[in-house]
Design a protein around this motif. Sequence first.
Motif, mmCIF file in Angstrom:
data_model
loop_
_atom_site.group_PDB
_atom_site.id
_atom_site.type_symbol
_atom_site.label_atom_id
_atom_site.label_comp_id
_atom_site.label_asym_id
_atom_site.label_seq_id
_atom_site.Cartn_x
_atom_site.Cartn_y
_atom_site.Cartn_z
ATOM 1 N N GLU A 143 40.811 41.746 26.742
ATOM 2 C CA GLU A 143 39.493 41.829 26.113
ATOM 3 C C GLU A 143 38.379 41.713 27.151
ATOM 4 O OE1 GLU A 143 36.786 39.309 22.883
ATOM 5 O OE2 GLU A 143 38.963 39.041 22.917
ATOM 6 N N LEU A 144 38.526 40.774 28.086
ATOM 7 C CA LEU A 144 37.502 40.573 29.116
ATOM 8 C C LEU A 144 37.428 41.776 30.056
ATOM 9 C CD1 LEU A 144 38.190 36.813 29.900
ATOM 10 C CD2 LEU A 144 36.201 37.751 28.729
ATOM 11 N N TYR A 145 38.579 42.350 30.358
ATOM 12 C CA TYR A 145 38.602 43.549 31.203
ATOM 13 C C TYR A 145 37.848 44.696 30.526
ATOM 14 C CZ TYR A 145 40.535 47.854 33.171
ATOM 15 O OH TYR A 145 40.676 49.108 33.700
ATOM 16 N N GLN A 146 38.113 44.903 29.245
ATOM 17 C CA GLN A 146 37.424 45.971 28.517
ATOM 18 C C GLN A 146 35.924 45.693 28.430
ATOM 19 O OE1 GLN A 146 38.693 48.809 27.694
ATOM 20 N NE2 GLN A 146 40.795 48.256 28.243
ATOM 21 N N ASP A 147 35.557 44.423 28.248
ATOM 22 C CA ASP A 147 34.141 44.048 28.189
ATOM 23 C C ASP A 147 33.461 44.360 29.524
ATOM 24 O OD1 ASP A 147 31.740 43.040 27.322
ATOM 25 O OD2 ASP A 147 32.320 40.926 27.462
ATOM 26 N N ALA A 148 34.172 44.044 30.618
ATOM 27 C CA ALA A 148 33.615 44.313 31.951
ATOM 28 C C ALA A 148 33.462 45.811 32.191
ATOM 29 C CB ALA A 148 34.511 43.695 33.025
ATOM 30 N N VAL A 149 34.425 46.600 31.733
ATOM 31 C CA VAL A 149 34.323 48.064 31.870
ATOM 32 C C VAL A 149 33.094 48.561 31.119
ATOM 33 C CG1 VAL A 149 35.381 50.265 31.248
ATOM 34 C CG2 VAL A 149 36.782 48.449 32.236
ATOM 35 N N GLY A 150 32.875 48.018 29.909
ATOM 36 C CA GLY A 150 31.702 48.413 29.129
ATOM 37 C C GLY A 150 30.403 48.087 29.841
ATOM 38 N N LYS A 151 30.342 46.899 30.431
ATOM 39 C CA LYS A 151 29.120 46.509 31.154
ATOM 40 C C LYS A 151 28.925 47.370 32.406
ATOM 41 C CE LYS A 151 29.080 41.672 29.603
ATOM 42 N NZ LYS A 151 27.954 41.871 28.694
ATOM 43 N N PHE A 152 30.027 47.709 33.052
ATOM 44 C CA PHE A 152 29.952 48.560 34.238
ATOM 45 C C PHE A 152 29.379 49.936 33.877
ATOM 46 C CE2 PHE A 152 32.241 51.391 37.363
ATOM 47 C CZ PHE A 152 31.539 50.973 38.482
ATOM 48 N N ILE A 153 29.813 50.464 32.728
ATOM 49 C CA ILE A 153 29.321 51.773 32.294
ATOM 50 C C ILE A 153 27.869 51.683 31.824
ATOM 51 C CG2 ILE A 153 29.598 53.602 30.568
ATOM 52 C CD1 ILE A 153 32.629 52.973 30.631
ATOM 53 N N ASP A 154 27.561 50.648 31.022
ATOM 54 C CA ASP A 154 26.223 50.533 30.428
ATOM 55 C C ASP A 154 25.143 50.228 31.458
ATOM 56 O OD1 ASP A 154 27.322 51.030 27.985
ATOM 57 O OD2 ASP A 154 27.429 48.929 27.363
ATOM 58 N N ARG A 155 25.452 49.298 32.372
ATOM 59 C CA ARG A 155 24.413 48.848 33.301
ATOM 60 C C ARG A 155 24.817 48.948 34.771
ATOM 61 N NH1 ARG A 155 24.198 44.864 29.320
ATOM 62 N NH2 ARG A 155 25.178 43.288 30.617
ATOM 63 N N GLY A 156 26.085 48.713 35.044
ATOM 64 C CA GLY A 156 26.533 48.647 36.434
ATOM 65 C C GLY A 156 26.345 49.935 37.209
ATOM 66 N N LEU A 157 26.571 51.074 36.564
ATOM 67 C CA LEU A 157 26.428 52.344 37.266
ATOM 68 C C LEU A 157 24.997 52.557 37.748
ATOM 69 C CD1 LEU A 157 28.618 54.695 35.047
ATOM 70 C CD2 LEU A 157 29.170 53.804 37.314
ATOM 71 N N ASP A 158 24.033 52.038 36.996
ATOM 72 C CA ASP A 158 22.630 52.154 37.409
ATOM 73 C C ASP A 158 22.240 51.091 38.429
ATOM 74 O OD1 ASP A 158 22.044 54.343 35.753
ATOM 75 O OD2 ASP A 158 21.759 53.033 34.025
ATOM 76 N N GLN A 159 22.913 49.932 38.364
ATOM 77 C CA GLN A 159 22.522 48.813 39.219
ATOM 78 C C GLN A 159 23.155 48.861 40.602
ATOM 79 O OE1 GLN A 159 23.706 45.465 36.842
ATOM 80 N NE2 GLN A 159 21.890 45.533 35.533
#
Length: 223
Positions: free
Chosen positions: A60-76
């Motif tokens: 679950e935490l891995y999937q959550d991190a992937v979501g954050k990476f896509i939503d914000r991490g790619l821009d940051q």
Amino acid sequence: MYEQLSDDELFAEVVRRRATGEPIGGPLGTLVQRWGRPARYVISKIQSSYGRGSPADADELYQDAVGKFIDRGLDQFRGVSEQMPGRSASPKTFFLRIVKHVAIDFYRRHREELAAPPSDPDDAMEEPPSERARAMEMGRRTEERADAQELYWAAFARLQQEHPKEASAWELYHHEDVEDHEECARRLNITVVNSYKRVSRAQAYLKLYLLDLQRESPRGEEA
């Protein structure tokens, strides 16, 4: 086709596709799948620090991190190391930092919920000073372990940049649990002797890098 590309090449393809409005699922999916095992390794260390967690949590935490990476991490992501200003950072290191913070936030929140006072004030019990002191000490140690994990990944990123052969051997032997030099040598297409040498050199380099990072960190300055 994506399996033949390096992390940097895959990430560059993701960035290019985002800029042109093309689908990014193929290269990005390959990347995060490739980082799945080290991500779960980071999560397991955070779980150990907090004394709780399960494999289901890790997924679950891995999937959550992937979501954050896509939503914000790619821009940051800027490609610059936070731990070592002036040095470049890899997208993998950036992603694993997101994983670490997601896991810490999750277990910190869980700990606070468990420690929350009962809704009925009449049911509340005075916590002995010894328990409060123990809780504070556990919190301090947890933060220190989390800091140590962050320093480790910064040191490993430097090892990947400066000594990629040693980093590849170390990653197989320790991050992917290939604790057999014959298998490690087979995967890297080197001799068993060279596998021993590369892992040994990697350990020596990591120790030096960690000492440098500890001296540069705020905690190191306080000490």
